[in-house]
Write an enzyme that holds these catalytic residues in place. Structure first.
Site, PDB file in Angstrom:
ATOM      1  N   VAL A   1      46.741  47.999  33.572  1.00  0.00           N
ATOM      2  CA  VAL A   1      47.486  48.797  34.561  1.00  0.00           C
ATOM      3  C   VAL A   1      48.699  48.056  35.125  1.00  0.00           C
ATOM      4  O   VAL A   1      49.581  48.674  35.715  1.00  0.00           O
ATOM      5  CB  VAL A   1      46.591  49.264  35.749  1.00  0.00           C
ATOM      6  CG1 VAL A   1      45.528  50.237  35.287  1.00  0.00           C
ATOM      7  CG2 VAL A   1      46.005  48.074  36.504  1.00  0.00           C
TER       8      VAL A   1
ATOM      9  N   TYR B   1      43.487  38.806  47.650  1.00  0.00           N
ATOM     10  CA  TYR B   1      42.765  40.078  47.489  1.00  0.00           C
ATOM     11  C   TYR B   1      42.901  40.923  48.758  1.00  0.00           C
ATOM     12  O   TYR B   1      43.232  42.116  48.697  1.00  0.00           O
ATOM     13  CB  TYR B   1      41.297  39.784  47.187  1.00  0.00           C
ATOM     14  CG  TYR B   1      40.421  40.996  46.986  1.00  0.00           C
ATOM     15  CD1 TYR B   1      40.358  41.635  45.744  1.00  0.00           C
ATOM     16  CD2 TYR B   1      39.644  41.509  48.023  1.00  0.00           C
ATOM     17  CE1 TYR B   1      39.545  42.739  45.546  1.00  0.00           C
ATOM     18  CE2 TYR B   1      38.834  42.615  47.840  1.00  0.00           C
ATOM     19  CZ  TYR B   1      38.775  43.226  46.601  1.00  0.00           C
ATOM     20  OH  TYR B   1      37.970  44.325  46.408  1.00  0.00           O
TER      21      TYR B   1
ATOM     22  N   ALA C   1      37.616  51.952  34.419  1.00  0.00           N
ATOM     23  CA  ALA C   1      36.403  52.803  34.346  1.00  0.00           C
ATOM     24  C   ALA C   1      35.357  52.266  33.378  1.00  0.00           C
ATOM     25  O   ALA C   1      34.339  52.902  33.141  1.00  0.00           O
ATOM     26  CB  ALA C   1      36.801  54.227  33.948  1.00  0.00           C
TER      27      ALA C   1
ATOM     28  N   ARG D   1      33.293  49.774  33.693  1.00  0.00           N
ATOM     29  CA  ARG D   1      32.027  49.315  34.289  1.00  0.00           C
ATOM     30  C   ARG D   1      32.121  49.492  35.811  1.00  0.00           C
ATOM     31  O   ARG D   1      33.156  49.907  36.355  1.00  0.00           O
ATOM     32  CB  ARG D   1      31.751  47.859  33.933  1.00  0.00           C
ATOM     33  CG  ARG D   1      32.642  46.875  34.635  1.00  0.00           C
ATOM     34  CD  ARG D   1      32.287  45.432  34.313  1.00  0.00           C
ATOM     35  NE  ARG D   1      33.000  44.534  35.215  1.00  0.00           N
ATOM     36  CZ  ARG D   1      33.078  43.220  35.064  1.00  0.00           C
ATOM     37  NH1 ARG D   1      32.497  42.637  34.042  1.00  0.00           N
ATOM     38  NH2 ARG D   1      33.727  42.490  35.939  1.00  0.00           N
TER      39      ARG D   1
ATOM     40  N   ALA E   1      45.145  40.744  51.074  1.00  0.00           N
ATOM     41  CA  ALA E   1      46.542  41.183  51.230  1.00  0.00           C
ATOM     42  C   ALA E   1      46.833  42.352  50.287  1.00  0.00           C
ATOM     43  O   ALA E   1      47.498  43.327  50.674  1.00  0.00           O
ATOM     44  CB  ALA E   1      47.488  40.016  50.943  1.00  0.00           C
TER      45      ALA E   1
HETATM   46  P1  NAD Z   1      34.281  45.270  38.248  1.00  0.00           P
HETATM   47  O1  NAD Z   1      34.895  43.938  38.002  1.00  0.00           O
HETATM   48  O2  NAD Z   1      32.810  45.397  38.121  1.00  0.00           O
HETATM   49  O3  NAD Z   1      34.994  46.374  37.315  1.00  0.00           O
HETATM   50  C1  NAD Z   1      36.402  46.452  37.272  1.00  0.00           C
HETATM   51  C2  NAD Z   1      36.854  47.044  35.946  1.00  0.00           C
HETATM   52  O4  NAD Z   1      38.298  47.070  35.979  1.00  0.00           O
HETATM   53  C3  NAD Z   1      36.463  46.178  34.735  1.00  0.00           C
HETATM   54  O5  NAD Z   1      35.892  46.968  33.713  1.00  0.00           O
HETATM   55  C4  NAD Z   1      37.786  45.543  34.294  1.00  0.00           C
HETATM   56  O6  NAD Z   1      37.879  45.321  32.874  1.00  0.00           O
HETATM   57  C5  NAD Z   1      38.798  46.593  34.743  1.00  0.00           C
HETATM   58  N1  NAD Z   1      40.130  45.984  34.937  1.00  0.00           N
HETATM   59  C6  NAD Z   1      40.425  44.824  35.557  1.00  0.00           C
HETATM   60  N2  NAD Z   1      41.735  44.581  35.484  1.00  0.00           N
HETATM   61  C7  NAD Z   1      42.286  45.613  34.803  1.00  0.00           C
HETATM   62  C8  NAD Z   1      43.607  45.915  34.403  1.00  0.00           C
HETATM   63  N3  NAD Z   1      44.629  45.087  34.670  1.00  0.00           N
HETATM   64  N4  NAD Z   1      43.833  47.063  33.729  1.00  0.00           N
HETATM   65  C9  NAD Z   1      42.803  47.898  33.425  1.00  0.00           C
HETATM   66  N5  NAD Z   1      41.522  47.646  33.775  1.00  0.00           N
HETATM   67  C10 NAD Z   1      41.276  46.514  34.447  1.00  0.00           C
HETATM   68  O7  NAD Z   1      34.756  45.691  39.733  1.00  0.00           O
HETATM   69  P2  NAD Z   1      34.167  46.840  40.723  1.00  0.00           P
HETATM   70  O8  NAD Z   1      33.267  46.182  41.694  1.00  0.00           O
HETATM   71  O9  NAD Z   1      33.725  48.006  39.957  1.00  0.00           O
HETATM   72  O10 NAD Z   1      35.524  47.163  41.512  1.00  0.00           O
HETATM   73  C11 NAD Z   1      36.283  48.341  41.311  1.00  0.00           C
HETATM   74  C12 NAD Z   1      37.271  48.483  42.454  1.00  0.00           C
HETATM   75  O11 NAD Z   1      36.563  48.553  43.696  1.00  0.00           O
HETATM   76  C13 NAD Z   1      38.235  47.315  42.583  1.00  0.00           C
HETATM   77  O12 NAD Z   1      39.511  47.778  42.967  1.00  0.00           O
HETATM   78  C14 NAD Z   1      37.634  46.506  43.700  1.00  0.00           C
HETATM   79  O13 NAD Z   1      38.575  45.702  44.367  1.00  0.00           O
HETATM   80  C15 NAD Z   1      37.066  47.588  44.593  1.00  0.00           C
HETATM   81  N6  NAD Z   1      36.015  47.145  45.512  1.00  0.00           N
HETATM   82  C16 NAD Z   1      34.815  46.668  45.048  1.00  0.00           C
HETATM   83  C17 NAD Z   1      33.827  46.291  45.958  1.00  0.00           C
HETATM   84  C18 NAD Z   1      32.476  45.780  45.521  1.00  0.00           C
HETATM   85  O14 NAD Z   1      31.701  45.348  46.388  1.00  0.00           O
HETATM   86  N7  NAD Z   1      32.128  45.801  44.267  1.00  0.00           N
HETATM   87  C19 NAD Z   1      34.087  46.366  47.340  1.00  0.00           C
HETATM   88  C20 NAD Z   1      35.322  46.833  47.772  1.00  0.00           C
HETATM   89  C21 NAD Z   1      36.283  47.246  46.855  1.00  0.00           C
END
Ligand code: NAD
Length: 259
Positions: free
Chosen positions: A73, A164, A23, A25, A166
Site C-alpha cells: 500500500v 506508530y 486482509a 491475516r 504518531a
Molecule cells: P497483523 O500484523 O496481524 O496483520 C497485518 C496485515 O497487513 C499482514 O497480513 C501484513 O502482511 C499486511 N501488511 C503489512 N504491511 C503491508 C503493506 N505495506 N501493504 C499491504 N499489506 C501490508 O496486524 P493486525 O493486528 O491485524 O493489525 C491490522 C490493523 O489494525 C493495523 O493497522 C494495526 O495498526 C491496527 N491495530 C491493531 C491492534 C491490535 O491489537 N492487533 C490494535 C490497534 C490497531
C-alpha cells in the site's frame, strides 16, 4: 416474496464491492469475513502473497466473490494497479477499508530512521495513496464509504512506539479532513480505534500475558478481529449514513481509565 420482505432479508451490504488492505491475516481477515457475511464482494489485498488464497477461499465459502491481489500500500504503482484491476473485474468500488499497518515497539532512542519511514509509509502514506486512488470513481458515482483503522494509541500512551502512535494520530486527522472534503460528493470517511485485539501483531505469547492484558480491559477480554469487522460493517453500511469524520473506539473500554 414481496419487496418489503426482500428488503427485510437483504443483508446490509448486498452486492457492494469492498477493498480491504492487509486482509491476509489478523484484523483485516476478520473484516473481510464480516463484510462477506454482510453481502459484499471482496478484494483481498496483502503484501504477503502466501496469505491471500486462504482468505479468498473463506470469502467464496461465504457465497461472495473474492479477488486476491498482492501489493504494497505504500507504493503508488501497486495501488494504481490494484484499483485498475478491481474496476476491471467488478466495475466499481463501494467500500475501502484501510487496514494494513506495521508496528515497531522500541524506545525512541532505539528507533531507526528506517523504522520511522516504514511505519509512517505503511500506516499513513498507504492510506493517503489508497484513498486518493479510489476517490475519482466514488466521486463520479456520488457513492462510497472509507473506513480507516487507527488505534487507541492515537490518543493514549500504551507501549513504547512513538512512530506508530504518531502515524495513528495522523490517521485520525486524515479521516476528519478527508471526510469534510468529500462529504459533499456523497462519500463518508470514518475511522475505528481498536484496543488490544488478538492477532499476530499483538504478539501474545502466553496465557499469562493474555490474562494480564484482558485484566486491563473493563469488558474483561481481548478483542477478536470480528469485533472490528462488525464495526466496519456498520460504518460502511447505510445504517451509518449520517456519520462521517468520526473515530469510533472499539476497545472493550481499554482506553477509558487514566491512572
Ligand atoms: P497483523 O500484523 O496481524 O496483520 C497485518 C496485515 O497487513 C499482514 O497480513 C501484513 O502482511 C499486511 N501488511 C503489512 N504491511 C503491508 C503493506 N505495506 N501493504 C499491504 N499489506 C501490508 O496486524 P493486525 O493486528 O491485524 O493489525 C491490522 C490493523 O489494525 C493495523 O493497522 C494495526 O495498526 C491496527 N491495530 C491493531 C491492534 C491490535 O491489537 N492487533 C490494535 C490497534 C490497531
Amino acid at each position: 416474496m414481496t419487496t418489503e420482505e426482500s428488503e427485510k432479508f437483504s443483508p446490509a451490504l448486498a452486492d457492494r464491492v469492498a477493498v480491504v488492505t492487509g486482509a491476509g491475516r489478523g484484523i483485516g481477515r476478520g473484516i473481510a469475513r464480516c463484510l462477506a457475511r454482510a453481502g459484499a464482494d471482496l478484494v483481498i489485498l496483502d503484501q504477503a502473497e502466501d496469505r491471500i488464497a486462504a482468505v479468498v477461499a473463506e470469502v467464496e465459502g461465504l457465497g461472495r466473490r473474492g479477488f486476491g491481489v498482492s501489493a504494497d500500500v505504500a507504493r503508488a504503482d501497486d495501488v494504481k494497479r490494484v484499483v485498475r484491476e478491481t474496476l476491471g473485474r467488478f466495475g466499481k468500488i463501494d467500500i475501502l477499508v484501510n487496514n494494513a499497518g506495521v508496528l515497531v515497539v522500541r524506545r525512541m532512542i532505539e528507533q531507526t530512521e528506517e523504522d520511522w519511514d516504514r511505519v509512517l509509509d505503511v500506516n499513513l502514506k498507504g492510506m493517503f495513496l489508497c484513498s486518493r486512488e479510489v476517490l475519482p470513481e466514488m466521486i463520479a458515482r456520488r457513492h462510497g464509504a472509507i473506513v480507516n483503522i487507527a488505534s487507541i494509541a492515537a490518543f493514549h500512551y500504551t507501549v513504547p512506539h512513538v512512530p506508530y502512535a504518531a502515524s495513528k494520530a495522523g490517521v485520525v486527522a486524515l479521516t476528519r479532513d478527508l471526510a469534510y472534503e468529500v462529504g459533499r460528493h456523497g462519500i463518508r470517511v470514518n475511522a475505528i480505534a481498536p484496543g488490544p485485539i488478538e492477532t499476530p501483531m499483538a504478539r501474545i505469547a502466553s496465557e499469562e500475558q493474555r490474562q494480564r492484558i484482558a485484566g486491563n480491559v473493563p469488558l474483561g477480554r481481548l478483542g477478536q478481529p470480528e469485533d472490528i469487522g462488525n464495526a466496519v460493517v456498520f460504518l460502511a453500511s447505510d445504517a451509518a449514513s449520517f456519520i462521517t469524520g468520526a473515530t469510533l473506539p472499539v476497545s472493550g473500554g481499554a482506553d477509558l481509565h487514566v491512572a
